[in-house]
Design a protein around this motif. Structure first.
Motif: not given
Length: 950
Positions: A55-63, A93-98, A113-114
């Motif tokens: 996971y991307p580092t900003p998504l630690e809580q969701d991970a 994945q957190n960088r897309g909008v789909v 895709y979160t």
């Protein structure tokens, strides 16, 4: 020997086609992506007994939440298939909008895709997504349990695609997300809308049409069809039916018609009978629902009744008393449309939207559109656009933003939007309608998923849909004092599009089992139903001047604009009527361990480690068979490639071996591709045998002597891509540069002047494409310009000289009538030296049967194509024919070097599916070619063509 050779070729070609077909087959069922994140995105990982969460580092809580959730629910998700899957990587994945997700076997991983959409379920997005995608993991491992890395993952994917129809694997996943949770699409009237409307309108279509699609009528997608068929299987034949059916398939995964024969073995009926039984039951059950709920067939007074599937959505009354909306049909791409006295004016063709969004106020229109990143496919944006009705000007207000569902204040000066950060935090943000600048942000302390906000008439309050795992509610933000009021407790409803209307808030919900327009009375706090739609009412808007409610009413031809007087509208209190929704899934709950896997989720803190991409560059997952044709007597070069792709799609490689039956020797090769940074770097190496011949002067005269050699061939290249889109247009361009080195040895004979090295020939390519969106019925992109220029030469090699300059252009324009297309293809080539005999441009139709040209300098091909009919014919289980189409063409070569005209003619083609496979879509047809030369016998040439589209 000829028969043996033919059979061998047939077997190899068939195997190759099957592997290609079923690798691509899954692409349509799930969103597969081989794109990359920007290199600035840093990843961590959490490892559990069953999962590697990357996971991307900003998504630690969701991970951490996903790690606990996935471990907790894996047994429940696996129960009805009787198979617990092997460990798998989950990439957030957190960088897309789909909003999407997929499971892939090569390499083995699932991507979530979160970011949630602005209209979806009544529970947390990631929770529902995890249920759905984990079920796919179980399906893969149930069907082909013994195959996997390091060499069989693509084969596993192929067998999955060849055996399971998409309606089953997606329908089964929808059933799972529904019966194991309090949400899921099986609880939503909108999910079943197309199928229920068709049956309720006496539109009884065949299995093939409802499954494979239509250009003529609206049919359900295979998620909907599969949900009901799979539910019917489990309802009628018990909780073991899926386990038994897939277990039999797994024991012999190459059995023809494996799914149907296995279902018939254990249920006594095949797919066709299952479909008939399901449709008959649904028709009866929905007829009873219709008798107990919505009965009003609203009439539209604003536009003509559609003759083809057409969708009028998001209607608003303008200050001049006209209607404005988004209109889309099977024949036209989405457009902002102004309607006055049933006459329609297209104001602006708009671009791709994640959901339809449009809002009107003060002669302004605002909406959002999707924008792709210029290089990195995992990154995308959602931007805000505005259109002025008075001066008819368009402006894109924001760039590289993550804003959703914009709505204007009544004075047209401000825009309220939902903003989503990279750590999945939601907030309301006010923008300037002049320049898109952020004016103010409003907090969301409970981090609800916020959807579709709107101002009140004074611009002092905003109502917004709010969602969490408990369900949906409405929040009212007081913009002056910052207070947030929750209007009612969360409910399991697909609430959407709230809007102020006097002392009420109107919104869409389905308390009575059908999507309708409801109102919340701000003084009494009562919820009442306003509309009485037969199948569904959506996207309400209110005009305070005439006090009318406008909305989209759904029928079997699409959405229509209707209105009712809000003062005289009969309303029914929510608690005064029953919920008549058909809970088709309900008998299946007793087959499961639980009806809510989201209860009592552990809160364990798993250790976190950096995910070091350099340590995971190689992941060898599949052995791919290869088959090419040798240059000797059309013999074969048969071999394999061992493929590797890392899980972040930044590094791919293969190593391979092949045997050349013509030369009776081995070939070895390797390729690498590095895609992490802006340029894409590729390199390949091959060690191979080669054959040629030379004229030698002997004492008894000149003779041709064959000779062989081996060579090392290395190539490397750099690609610099660029892509962008705006409104209904897309633009892509790029530049390639490549070179290589060849070293030869083991010559059986060395002719004079035969070079032992070819040193760094250079190739440069520039390409550019500009096009517009196409509708379902368009035979080609309506407006398209492709430009490709390539130059080759040998600046570093004294053994050779020469150059090759190639220009290719391709232009599409609309034809004389709707969905017709005129295609113009002009190509030019100038070459010399070692490139003198290269022919790298398109040829005239039938050129192999025309008199040969000394050299080809240019070609000009004109092609006019048009649809003929949309029959939707089902030819038993063999074929399903969707469309007939025709064309006429005229082809020229060497214009300016003579007459130029080489051939002309016509073609007849059809779009169809064969053997009830969803993919490939088959384009089959015949072409009659008339030679233009007077010097030859002008007998027509007949060609047959087969194109497979994935």
């Amino acid at each position: 020997m000829k028969s043996l050779k033919y059979n061998k070729k047939l077997i190899i070609n068939t195997l190759s086609i099957f592997i290609l077909t079923f690798n691509s087959y899954m692409v349509f069922g799930q969103l597969f992506s081989s794109e990359q994140n920007p290199p600035s995105v840093k990843f961590n990982q959490i490892n559990t007994p069953q999962f590697q969460i990357i996971y991307p580092t900003p998504l630690e809580q969701d991970a951490q939440r996903m790690a606990n959730l996935l471990e907790k629910m894996i047994n429940d998700v696996s129960k009805s298939l009787g198979r617990k899957p092997k460990p798998i990587s989950i990439i957030l994945q957190n960088r897309g909008v789909v909003s999407n997700g997929f499971v892939q076997m090569a390499p083995r991983r699932s991507e979530f895709y979160t970011i949630p959409s602005q209209e979806f379920d009544s529970q947390d997005w990631l929770n529902g997504l995890a249920l759905h995608e984990l079920r796919h993991v179980v399906q893969f491992d149930k069907l082909v349990p013994s195959l996997g890395a390091p060499i069989f993952e693509e084969l596993k994917l192929a067998l999955f695609g060849i055996n399971l129809p998409p309606w089953f694997f997606e329908g089964d996943a929808v059933v799972t997300e529904t019966v194991l949770s309090p949400g899921g699409r099986g609880r939503q009237p909108y999910f079943e809308l197309a199928l229920r409307t068709n049956l309720g309108s006496n539109k009884h279509y065949s299995y093939s049409k409802n499954y494979l699609g239509s250009f003529k009528d609206i049919v359900p997608n295979y998620y909907t069809l599969g949900y009901f068929l799979t539910s019917k299987m489990r309802r009628d034949f018990g909780e073991q039916i899926l386990d038994k059916t897939l277990s039999r398939m797994a024991r012999f995964p190459i059995r023809p018609y494996n799914f149907t024969s296995s279902l018939k073995k254990h249920a006594g009926i095949g797919t066709s009978q299952l479909y008939k039984n399901t449709m008959q039951e649904l028709d009866s059950l929905w007829a009873k629902q219709s008798d107990s709920s919505g009965k009003t067939l609203y009439q539209t007074a604003y536009h003509e009744e559609a003759q083809i599937p057409t969708f009028y959505q998001l209607p608003y009354l303008t200050a001049e008393g006209d209607l404005v909306c988004i209109k889309k049909s099977y024949a036209e791409t989405p457009a902002i449309t102004l309607i006055k006295n049933k006459k329609e004016e297209t104001l602006l063709r708009i671009g791709f939207q994640l959901e339809p969004n449009l809002h009107y106020a003060a002669n302004l229109l605002v909406w959002d559109e999707y924008r792709q990143d210029k290089r990195y496919g995992k990154q995308s944006f959602n931007v805000i656009c505005i259109y002025n009705l008075k001066d008819k000007t368009f402006k894109q207000l924001t760039h590289k933003s993550r804003y959703f569902s914009p709505a204007l204040s009544a004075d047209g000066k401000k825009i309220i939007v939902v903003k989503v950060s990279y750590d999945n935090q939601f907030s309301l943000v006010e923008l300037s309608a002049q320049n898109g600048e952020e004016l103010k942000s409003y907090p969301n302390p409970q981090n609800y998923i916020l959807q579709t906000p709107q101002y009140d008439d004074a611009g002092k309050k905003v109502v917004v849909t709010a969602l969490n795992q408990d369900g949906k509610t409405l929040l009212v933000y007081d913009l002056e004092n910052g207070a947030i009021e929750k209007l009612f407790a969360p409910v399991r409803q697909l609430i959407s599009r709230p809007t102020f209307a006097k002392q009420q808030i109107l919104f869409k919900a389905h308390f009575n089992g059908t999507d309708n327009i409801y109102s919340f009375d701000l003084s009494t706090k009562a919820i009442s139903r306003i509309s009485d739609a037969q199948f569904g009412a959506y996207q309400p808007s209110y005009d305070p001047k005439n006090q009318k409610l406008y909305f989209s009413d759904y029928q079997h031809t699409g959405h229509r604009i209707v209105s009712i007087d809000l003062n005289s509208a009969k309303s029914t209190l929510r608690d005064k009527e029953p919920d008549n929704f058909l809970q088709y899934f309900k008998p299946l709950i007793s087959q499961e361990n639980t009806c809510n896997v989201f209860q009592d989720i552990p809160e364990k803190e798993y250790p976190i480690k950096p995910y070091k991409e350099a340590a995971h560059l190689f992941y060898f997952h599949s052995l791919r068979p290869t088959n090419t044709e040798s240059e000797i007597d059309n013999q074969y070069v048969i071999g394999f490639d061992l493929a590797s792709d890392n899980k972040l799609n930044t590094f791919s490689s293969t190593v391979g071996y092949a045997y050349n039956f013509g030369l009776r020797n081995s070939e070895y090769r390797a390729t690498v591709s590095f895609k992490k940074y802006y340029p894409i770097f590729t390199a390949d190496y091959e060690n191979r045998g080669r054959f040629s011949s030379v004229r030698l002067i002997r004492p008894n005269g000149e003779t041709v002597v064959p000779f062989t050699w081996r060579e090392h061939v290395s190539n490397f290249g750099i690609t610099i891509p660029f892509a962008t889109n705006w409104l209904n247009k897309g633009f892509s361009t790029g530049f390639n540069i490549s070179s290589g080195y060849t070293s030869r040895y083991n010559l059986s004979l060395q002719p004079n002047n035969f070079p032992m090295q070819i040193s760094f020939p250079m190739k440069y390519q520039f390409f550019m494409g500009l096009g517009t969106l196409r509708s379902e019925r368009d035979l080609a992109t309506p407006w398209l310009l492709n430009f490709n220029i390539l130059y080759e030469h040998l600046p570093f090699d004294s053994n050779f000289d020469g150059s090759n300059l190639i220009l290719k252009t391709f232009v599409n324009t609309p034809g004389l009538f709707s969905n017709h297309s005129l295609q113009l293809n002009f190509n030019w080539q100038s070459n010399s030296g070692v490139y003198r005999f290269n022919t790298d441009i398109a040829r005239a139709s039938g050129f192999l049967n025309l008199p040969a040209l000394d050299r080809l300098h240019n070609s000009f091909l004109l092609d006019y194509r048009f649809p003929i009919a949309y029959p939707d014919w089902e030819v038993g289980p063999l074929a399903y024919i969707k469309r007939f189409k025709g064309g006429i063409f005229t082809d020229f070569e060497n214009i300016g070097k003579g007459n130029g005209l080489r051939s002309y003619g016509a073609e007849l083609r059809t779009d169809l599916n064969i053997l009830r496979f969803y993919l490939p879509n088959v384009d089959f047809g015949t072409k009659i070619i008339m030679p233009a030369e007077e010097s030859i016998n002008k007998k027509p040439i007949f060609e047959f063509g087969l194109i497979l589209n994935y």
